[in-house]
Design a protein around this motif. Sequence first.
Motif, PDB file in Angstrom:
ATOM      1  N   TRP A 166       0.834  -1.203   0.000  1.00 28.56           N
ATOM      2  CA  TRP A 166       0.000   0.000   0.000  1.00 28.56           C
ATOM      3  C   TRP A 166       0.872   1.259   0.000  1.00 28.56           C
ATOM      4  O   TRP A 166       0.573   2.235  -0.718  1.00 28.56           O
ATOM      5  CB  TRP A 166      -0.908   0.005   1.226  1.00 28.56           C
ATOM      6  CG  TRP A 166      -1.627   1.311   1.379  1.00 28.56           C
ATOM      7  CD1 TRP A 166      -2.760   1.706   0.736  1.00 28.56           C
ATOM      8  CD2 TRP A 166      -1.227   2.411   2.215  1.00 28.56           C
ATOM      9  NE1 TRP A 166      -3.102   2.987   1.104  1.00 28.56           N
ATOM     10  CE2 TRP A 166      -2.181   3.441   2.015  1.00 28.56           C
ATOM     11  CE3 TRP A 166      -0.186   2.631   3.100  1.00 28.56           C
ATOM     12  CZ2 TRP A 166      -2.096   4.655   2.680  1.00 28.56           C
ATOM     13  CZ3 TRP A 166      -0.100   3.843   3.760  1.00 28.56           C
ATOM     14  CH2 TRP A 166      -1.050   4.841   3.546  1.00 28.56           C
ATOM     15  N   THR A 169       2.150   1.807  -3.536  1.00 26.27           N
ATOM     16  CA  THR A 169       1.151   2.376  -4.447  1.00 26.27           C
ATOM     17  C   THR A 169       0.963   3.871  -4.188  1.00 26.27           C
ATOM     18  O   THR A 169       0.793   4.654  -5.137  1.00 26.27           O
ATOM     19  CB  THR A 169      -0.185   1.643  -4.272  1.00 26.27           C
ATOM     20  OG1 THR A 169      -0.617   1.734  -2.901  1.00 26.27           O
ATOM     21  CG2 THR A 169      -0.052   0.181  -4.662  1.00 26.27           C
ATOM     22  N   TRP A 201      -6.381  11.570  -8.457  1.00 25.38           N
ATOM     23  CA  TRP A 201      -6.139  10.158  -8.171  1.00 25.38           C
ATOM     24  C   TRP A 201      -5.298   9.976  -6.906  1.00 25.38           C
ATOM     25  O   TRP A 201      -5.557   9.065  -6.122  1.00 25.38           O
ATOM     26  CB  TRP A 201      -5.423   9.494  -9.351  1.00 25.38           C
ATOM     27  CG  TRP A 201      -6.160   9.511 -10.660  1.00 25.38           C
ATOM     28  CD1 TRP A 201      -5.631   9.750 -11.886  1.00 25.38           C
ATOM     29  CD2 TRP A 201      -7.541   9.271 -10.867  1.00 25.38           C
ATOM     30  NE1 TRP A 201      -6.581   9.679 -12.863  1.00 25.38           N
ATOM     31  CE2 TRP A 201      -7.791   9.374 -12.254  1.00 25.38           C
ATOM     32  CE3 TRP A 201      -8.623   8.986 -10.033  1.00 25.38           C
ATOM     33  CZ2 TRP A 201      -9.049   9.209 -12.829  1.00 25.38           C
ATOM     34  CZ3 TRP A 201      -9.886   8.822 -10.600  1.00 25.38           C
ATOM     35  CH2 TRP A 201     -10.082   8.928 -11.969  1.00 25.38           C
ATOM     36  N   PHE A 205      -7.162   7.876  -4.159  1.00 23.14           N
ATOM     37  CA  PHE A 205      -6.779   6.471  -4.027  1.00 23.14           C
ATOM     38  C   PHE A 205      -5.946   6.185  -2.771  1.00 23.14           C
ATOM     39  O   PHE A 205      -6.004   5.075  -2.245  1.00 23.14           O
ATOM     40  CB  PHE A 205      -5.992   6.013  -5.259  1.00 23.14           C
ATOM     41  CG  PHE A 205      -6.853   5.694  -6.426  1.00 23.14           C
ATOM     42  CD1 PHE A 205      -8.047   5.021  -6.261  1.00 23.14           C
ATOM     43  CD2 PHE A 205      -6.476   6.079  -7.704  1.00 23.14           C
ATOM     44  CE1 PHE A 205      -8.855   4.731  -7.342  1.00 23.14           C
ATOM     45  CE2 PHE A 205      -7.277   5.783  -8.795  1.00 23.14           C
ATOM     46  CZ  PHE A 205      -8.467   5.117  -8.614  1.00 23.14           C
ATOM     47  N   SER A 209      -7.710   3.349  -0.716  1.00 25.43           N
ATOM     48  CA  SER A 209      -7.108   2.026  -0.801  1.00 25.43           C
ATOM     49  C   SER A 209      -6.768   1.482   0.577  1.00 25.43           C
ATOM     50  O   SER A 209      -6.890   0.278   0.828  1.00 25.43           O
ATOM     51  CB  SER A 209      -5.849   2.094  -1.677  1.00 25.43           C
ATOM     52  OG  SER A 209      -4.913   3.004  -1.131  1.00 25.43           O
ATOM     53  N   TRP A 213      -9.266  -1.772   1.068  1.00 23.84           N
ATOM     54  CA  TRP A 213      -8.740  -3.124   0.875  1.00 23.84           C
ATOM     55  C   TRP A 213      -7.629  -3.509   1.865  1.00 23.84           C
ATOM     56  O   TRP A 213      -7.481  -4.686   2.173  1.00 23.84           O
ATOM     57  CB  TRP A 213      -8.264  -3.357  -0.552  1.00 23.84           C
ATOM     58  CG  TRP A 213      -7.159  -2.475  -1.078  1.00 23.84           C
ATOM     59  CD1 TRP A 213      -7.303  -1.401  -1.880  1.00 23.84           C
ATOM     60  CD2 TRP A 213      -5.749  -2.640  -0.869  1.00 23.84           C
ATOM     61  NE1 TRP A 213      -6.075  -0.861  -2.185  1.00 23.84           N
ATOM     62  CE2 TRP A 213      -5.093  -1.615  -1.584  1.00 23.84           C
ATOM     63  CE3 TRP A 213      -4.963  -3.532  -0.158  1.00 23.84           C
ATOM     64  CZ2 TRP A 213      -3.717  -1.450  -1.601  1.00 23.84           C
ATOM     65  CZ3 TRP A 213      -3.587  -3.384  -0.172  1.00 23.84           C
ATOM     66  CH2 TRP A 213      -2.974  -2.352  -0.886  1.00 23.84           C
ATOM     67  N   PHE A 236     -10.078  -5.292  -3.982  1.00 23.70           N
ATOM     68  CA  PHE A 236      -8.708  -5.375  -4.464  1.00 23.70           C
ATOM     69  C   PHE A 236      -8.657  -5.845  -5.919  1.00 23.70           C
ATOM     70  O   PHE A 236      -7.773  -5.422  -6.679  1.00 23.70           O
ATOM     71  CB  PHE A 236      -7.911  -6.320  -3.578  1.00 23.70           C
ATOM     72  CG  PHE A 236      -6.426  -6.245  -3.797  1.00 23.70           C
ATOM     73  CD1 PHE A 236      -5.697  -5.147  -3.352  1.00 23.70           C
ATOM     74  CD2 PHE A 236      -5.748  -7.270  -4.439  1.00 23.70           C
ATOM     75  CE1 PHE A 236      -4.329  -5.073  -3.553  1.00 23.70           C
ATOM     76  CE2 PHE A 236      -4.382  -7.205  -4.641  1.00 23.70           C
ATOM     77  CZ  PHE A 236      -3.664  -6.100  -4.197  1.00 23.70           C
ATOM     78  N   GLN A 239      -9.235  -2.874  -7.874  1.00 18.60           N
ATOM     79  CA  GLN A 239      -8.042  -2.028  -7.798  1.00 18.60           C
ATOM     80  C   GLN A 239      -6.950  -2.528  -8.749  1.00 18.60           C
ATOM     81  O   GLN A 239      -6.279  -1.728  -9.409  1.00 18.60           O
ATOM     82  CB  GLN A 239      -7.517  -2.013  -6.364  1.00 18.60           C
ATOM     83  CG  GLN A 239      -6.341  -1.079  -6.127  1.00 18.60           C
ATOM     84  CD  GLN A 239      -6.772   0.374  -6.027  1.00 18.60           C
ATOM     85  OE1 GLN A 239      -7.722   0.704  -5.318  1.00 18.60           O
ATOM     86  NE2 GLN A 239      -6.098   1.236  -6.753  1.00 18.60           N
ATOM     87  N   TYR A 243      -5.089  -0.694 -11.805  1.00 19.95           N
ATOM     88  CA  TYR A 243      -3.629  -0.594 -11.935  1.00 19.95           C
ATOM     89  C   TYR A 243      -3.188  -0.959 -13.357  1.00 19.95           C
ATOM     90  O   TYR A 243      -2.245  -0.365 -13.891  1.00 19.95           O
ATOM     91  CB  TYR A 243      -2.941  -1.513 -10.930  1.00 19.95           C
ATOM     92  CG  TYR A 243      -3.031  -1.037  -9.500  1.00 19.95           C
ATOM     93  CD1 TYR A 243      -3.279   0.283  -9.198  1.00 19.95           C
ATOM     94  CD2 TYR A 243      -2.867  -1.941  -8.450  1.00 19.95           C
ATOM     95  CE1 TYR A 243      -3.369   0.714  -7.890  1.00 19.95           C
ATOM     96  CE2 TYR A 243      -2.945  -1.515  -7.138  1.00 19.95           C
ATOM     97  CZ  TYR A 243      -3.204  -0.190  -6.859  1.00 19.95           C
ATOM     98  OH  TYR A 243      -3.286   0.231  -5.558  1.00 19.95           O
TER      99      TYR A 243
END
Length: 344
Positions: A166, A169, A201, A205, A209, A213, A236, A239, A243
């Motif tokens: 995480w 990301t 974003w 996100f 996120s 998740w 996920f 997600q 990606y």
Amino acid sequence: MSKYTSFPEPNEDQNPFQDPSVTQHSSTTGYATLDLYNPFDNKTAQAPPPYESTVPTAPPPAQTPPNRTTPTEPRNYGSYTTQQSAVSATTAELLKKQEDLERRARELEKRERELDAHALGSGANRQNNWPPLPSFCPVGPCFYQDISVEIGQNFQRTVTIMYYYWMFTACTLLFNMISSLANFCVDAGNGGVGFGLAILWFILFTPCSFVCWYRPVYKAFRSDSSFNFFAFFFVFFAQVVFYVIMTIGIPGWGFSGWIVSLATLKTSIPVGVIMLLNSVLFTGQAAMGVVMLKKVHSLYRQTDASFQKAQAEFATGVMSNPAVRQAAATATTSAAQNAFSGQR
């Protein structure tokens, strides 16, 4: 018989040393002492040899005894400086060991308190520790997280990897915002929309996120929750698909993927190289997402989680919510009043 077998007469002057047995030995020097002479031995015709004095041999030199210290004899323990340095080193080592033991004792005490609080259930008072904000910040931490305490030994590695994933990301989205800014600087006409979406974003996100998740997979491994497992798989998977779209880099979507990066190389090579690095990060992010999705699914199959348990947990969680119960009670009361009014 010999004439000495009887007493001689007084007028006879006999010399006993003139006896032939004596005189025949006195003229020889074969024997050294009289102790070796046997007058009754007729086998030897020679006299004993003369006495020869032997020179006394010198006694062996006395050996010096080893140097042994006595209790009253002072010992040499070295100089005062050497002794003082040795004592200081020993003291420092003991103090270091004592500090290490005290630190471990504090950690064990903290761990026991946290385990006791965790054993009490959700009603126990646990201080939130994530995100780790400074004390002067007006907003405090929102979650309590301690992988080494709340997660089982078999799943700690997986949860730790998901936490670092995480963070990876979030850093990738931040770098995407920087690369979009660089593209906007060289191409203001087409890069403005991409830069604005890149900021959106990153803001959207990063926290979503974590909540949507990461926290479900954390709670799933913490309490073997089937509902959280299914929530993680659903969110996920979506997600990971997103990606892949980031990696492709569709123009105008705010992602520095392969298509946008290769097109930017024609305008500016330095900016294109920066965006290509961002595309590599997006590719690694998508590949790592697929791997971790399969990893969590394999661990899920090893647990007792199931879809039936997820439904039961969802129903129990919904009914245990005070707001839901209040709304249900209000709706039931209203329906009963309406039914009673209609009958009248």
